[in-house]
Design an enzyme around this catalytic site. Sequence first.
Site, PDB file in Angstrom:
ATOM      1  N   ASP A 177       0.807  -1.222   0.000  1.00  0.00           N
ATOM      2  CA  ASP A 177       0.000   0.000   0.000  1.00  0.00           C
ATOM      3  C   ASP A 177       0.840   1.271   0.000  1.00  0.00           C
ATOM      4  OD1 ASP A 177      -2.281  -1.434  -0.235  1.00  0.00           O
ATOM      5  OD2 ASP A 177      -3.031  -1.072   1.780  1.00  0.00           O
ATOM      6  N   TYR A 234      -9.984   0.088   1.558  1.00  0.00           N
ATOM      7  CA  TYR A 234      -9.596   0.241   2.962  1.00  0.00           C
ATOM      8  C   TYR A 234      -9.214   1.664   3.339  1.00  0.00           C
ATOM      9  CZ  TYR A 234      -9.357  -4.522   4.890  1.00  0.00           C
ATOM     10  OH  TYR A 234      -9.664  -5.756   5.391  1.00  0.00           O
TER      11      TYR A 234
END
Lengths: 681, 681
Positions: free
Chosen positions: A319, A403
């Site tokens: 990420d 997310y």
Amino acid sequence: MASYYPHPFDPLSPEEIQKAASIVKPCFAGQDPNFRFITLKEPPKQHMIAFLDRQGNGFTAEAARPARQARVQVVASPAPKEAPQLFELIVDLDEQSVVKLENLKGKHSYIDSSYMGEVEKACLADERVRAEIRTLQLPAQAVVCVEAWAYATDGMNDMTERITMCWFYMRLTSNPDANYYAYPLDICAEVDEKLRVVKVYRLPSSSTERIHNEARPFDRSKIHPATDSEYHPSLRSEYRQTTKPYQVVQPEGPSFQADGNSITWEKWSLHVGFNYREGLTLHDVRYDGRSLFYRLSLAEMFVPYGDPRSPYQRKAAFDLGNDGAGINANNLQLGCDCLGTIKYFDGWHNTRAGEPLKMPNVICCHEQDDGILWKHTNFRTKNAVVTRSRILVLQTIITVSNYEYIFAFHFGQDASIRYEVRATGILSTAPIAVGETVPYGTVVAPGVLAPYHQHLFCLRIDPAIDGHANSLLVEESRALPVGDPDVHNPLGVGYVTSKKIVDDEQGLDLDFTTNRTFKIVNEKVVNPITGTPVGFKIVPFYSQMLLSHPASHHARRSEYGQHAIWVTRHDDEEFFPAGRHTMQSAGGDGIASAIERRRRDPVVDTSVRNEDIVVWHTFGSTHNPRIEDWPVMPAEKMVVGLKPFNFFGGNPGLDVAVSTQEQNRSVEVGDGIGRACNRCN
Amino acid sequence: MASYYPHPFDPLSPEEIQKAASIVKPCFAGQDPNFRFITLKEPPKQHMIAFLDRQGNGFTAEAARPARQARVQVVASPAPKEAPQLFELIVDLDEQSVVKLENLKGKHSYIDSSYMGEVEKACLADERVRAEIRTLQLPAQAVVCVEAWAYATDGMNDMTERITMCWFYMRLTSNPDANYYAYPLDICAEVDEKLRVVKVYRLPSSSTERIHNEARPFDRSKIHPATDSEYHPSLRSEYRQTTKPYQVVQPEGPSFQADGNSITWEKWSLHVGFNYREGLTLHDVRYDGRSLFYRLSLAEMFVPYGDPRSPYQRKAAFDLGNDGAGINANNLQLGCDCLGTIKYFDGWHNTRAGEPLKMPNVICCHEQDDGILWKHTNFRTKNAVVTRSRILVLQTIITVSNYEYIFAFHFGQDASIRYEVRATGILSTAPIAVGETVPYGTVVAPGVLAPYHQHLFCLRIDPAIDGHANSLLVEESRALPVGDPDVHNPLGVGYVTSKKIVDDEQGLDLDFTTNRTFKIVNEKVVNPITGTPVGFKIVPFYSQMLLSHPASHHARRSEYGQHAIWVTRHDDEEFFPAGRHTMQSAGGDGIASAIERRRRDPVVDTSVRNEDIVVWHTFGSTHNPRIEDWPVMPAEKMVVGLKPFNFFGGNPGLDVAVSTQEQNRSVEVGDGIGRACNRCN
């Protein structure tokens, strides 16, 4: 502007971004350069140490500043028919020159939401994709969404070209804020660098099924009420009415002061940084003037999914490396993301053309009450003394597709630091046949599988405990032996600590059963009272390490996931424990390989005792979803601590003023007004 | 009063305490009974289950109430010349009768501060003690203090009589709030049941020295500045002035409602209890009407010291069994111990004579903001939705001689519970020669040793997950094998969870390396979406277990310290994992022995699957002091969680209203007024 000298840790200003772009552009004349990032290249640590020492002595003349440099990455096509290539440049802003230009052959840049939008558009326009969607015979109101994901290398495909995985979902309303993750479709597509769809296939729907091309309609029994899967207020009507307002009032304003990016608060001083990749970074962290940490940052995050069925091995996101905590940072809002008296910091990124792009409110700075800091009641006199704990919070929140991550550093009046991560947002879902289950995921709604996955964060701790020559001490608490004539332990109650300094670069594991404690110490500075080296201890977050097989591409690409603690010699270019370029990386670029390479190099000294070291803490969660994480996940907290250990002469918060009702103005239920504390007033 | 029917979980009212005493007194006519406690004997669980079921159905007639009973302990001397003995009585308050009277031969009651005062007085009046103090040749202004400690059985002394250990300190000022722990003296004395000094000796001053009787003066070089060791405001002058006021305002009052000891808040309902030993207890905890926990309580705390030198093996305190979390609960103060809008609960204990004794404000109930509950930003629309997390806090604080413990249950809007312990207060110190060190303690000031010790707490969880037939499930996350032809895991990324129900009573260990997770489930109630039993998972606090040798008295007396998780069948008399009577206990009274006894009994069923079970979690800290814990310790947090796992149909906090600046009224630094959030207003 001539009189403006940024602090060497300050992110590039919009003017500097513009200047860097203008210096770089001539290198790519006629090639339509796509500026991926223009960011500060932090000065070499040796230069910074000298600067900070001089600054400490009140000497801040221009001549003393380290060179101001930018790191720039550009995608460009040197020859019109060739595939675009990635270039990195180091630009000296003072000298207005390109110091270095490198063609990063085989490396790929991160992906961003505008690219993801392009991929979606291209994918939905593709005739094969459209044909496949038609076979689903979706409800008339269905709107198909395509979620573009960075492709996780799996050894099945050796293309050096960048490939994007496309996962399909739909929403059953025209409302664009509908939660499309509630309707995963069993189509998958792969898109190449030129936005061409190269593969279309159907996903497995049970534990035994595999990738296929069978045309099957969407199962209508998967359709469920919006109340079960929608979180957006425009799609919900009923809210609990019981939560009454709660406000934080600071009548005299905050206790912190900010001068540009430098913050001082309750004996703390630190410098706030921000970049496209790590987002929030902290520099030159001191307490009461004493140096503690040179730099603190989240260095990487890996999210591999545990579904063994192809193509799900492709879901394994870095990420930070693939997406970026900086460019995905939220614009924080008063009263929603932050409560009380808030200072916001803006960030700056750049457009494709190299123009500065403002990212408002990417960091917030505020105080929180944190309960009781210390208390004692003398049982003879019954006199109680209480101080409340105030903390300073530096927070940033990022959205990576489904997310959300909330990252916050908490500074305490007792000279402790906490790094808190909260995971929230929406589970990344996959289709499953109604009635089916699999052992590597949770069915959270009819036809909706929330696959098991891990979140592995890495906190990079660059210490400066009373200076830059530090060591990592591993301490354990061990029972004294019984029956050994040389050891006095007649009743079997004694225990001592064993202490071992780590000599060489390596990864280490946690062990709470021995109370294994990692301390960063300065062996040359001995606490005059305790007689031990001054230090800070790491309060780790106990987590399972990477579950993927050591020989898997996942493991080879995320080497830092093998151990919870790593120690390395400081290297000005080593910020990322899975390597600088994680997009479709093949492995071998991570911290373990770097250590191994250095160990094999007879010229390199890999000793980490009394050296300028970096300590890395891998932590996270094995997230096997529960239905309570659906449709939006209550924040899951993970906390790492850094605490002084025989560093000071006593409790650093001893001088915090005693709490009084006069200042705190609490209210007792029953009498409606603040009854005075009989001790204080 | 005839119309007043207390809830069966309500602690005894002052009238009931008085009534119980009046029923008991005739049993001890002429024996000057010393009432140690008069407390609620909670009704048998089977009766309570029936009551709660009826209550749920709206039927609350008097006839349905379980019998109201008191448990009473009295110290009395049946024969004038005999040593006092401890008696336990069960009193039926409705029937006004003594149901049971037992002479607890060889058992001892807890100690309290008035007894500790008597011991100090007796000790300081003793001629041998006075002579020993004279040999110290203390400074003229010295005031000697004696800290009375329960004697920890060590196998060196088989007396059944109660012995009290006396540790000596001094203060160098007439101020009674001075921190006398800063001047530990090397004298020790032992006092018997009749307050007679039976032994006086000198403590070791180095790692090699042992108990001795050599008269040595106090070393003047141990005297240090008050600023290094005093925490009380009357002895300190300099405070940091930088911390500006921070107030919590709830303009519409709190969101909770209290009806007597019943609290409702944000879909939660629970009943608050309080007793002399456990302090705060919680009963019949439900969310949205669904039963979760029958009872939650701190069941014990053991604090053994790791110094192997005699007489330090005697320092091993059961802070609940020997001292009591209830009788040592602080009178909580508005604005100091609690911030915001607070409801206080009083407790009731009894005097020696059996009269009710009010303990004001022993529990506080209030709300806190807990940051973000959940957030998601749709990256396509850029629309963010944020809810803030409000928690309900039920807090009690106890003082056990030198230490303070802050115990708080936190209830979340997402149906999670956190149990937070904060350890603060002052380290228990011992003398050490200046310049000496020992490997089982930290020198925190000249001549002041802070010995290593452990804190082992035990949280008793009596679950009622959708009913009373529950099971304990142990789940681990395990990588799928690679190369097994029967397992599909071609790329080595797959992992699954293994699940095992615990069949019999036992102790179990934590293992974060396998993500071992303990869930309390109701196997008979299957979540219709996930297809798995409804449950709550325990989020443990990873801690080292007891370090003392398994054969030591410490280990035999604190059996619960062997394992982090225990599961037993519910037993109406089994509340305490180290036994009901810990004062000078010899071992064998704890949870492990109880399990072993039942296992050997052919008539007893020790199955814990689909049964009324109790789960116990042992956690704590191996506390090797740091100088930063001196002279008063910054609170050390330990947190245990209970979280729904596939219990509900989705996120229980999904209906929490979206946060708005209109309600929260935050302020941005820079413009001085609350800039409205552009999303909300």
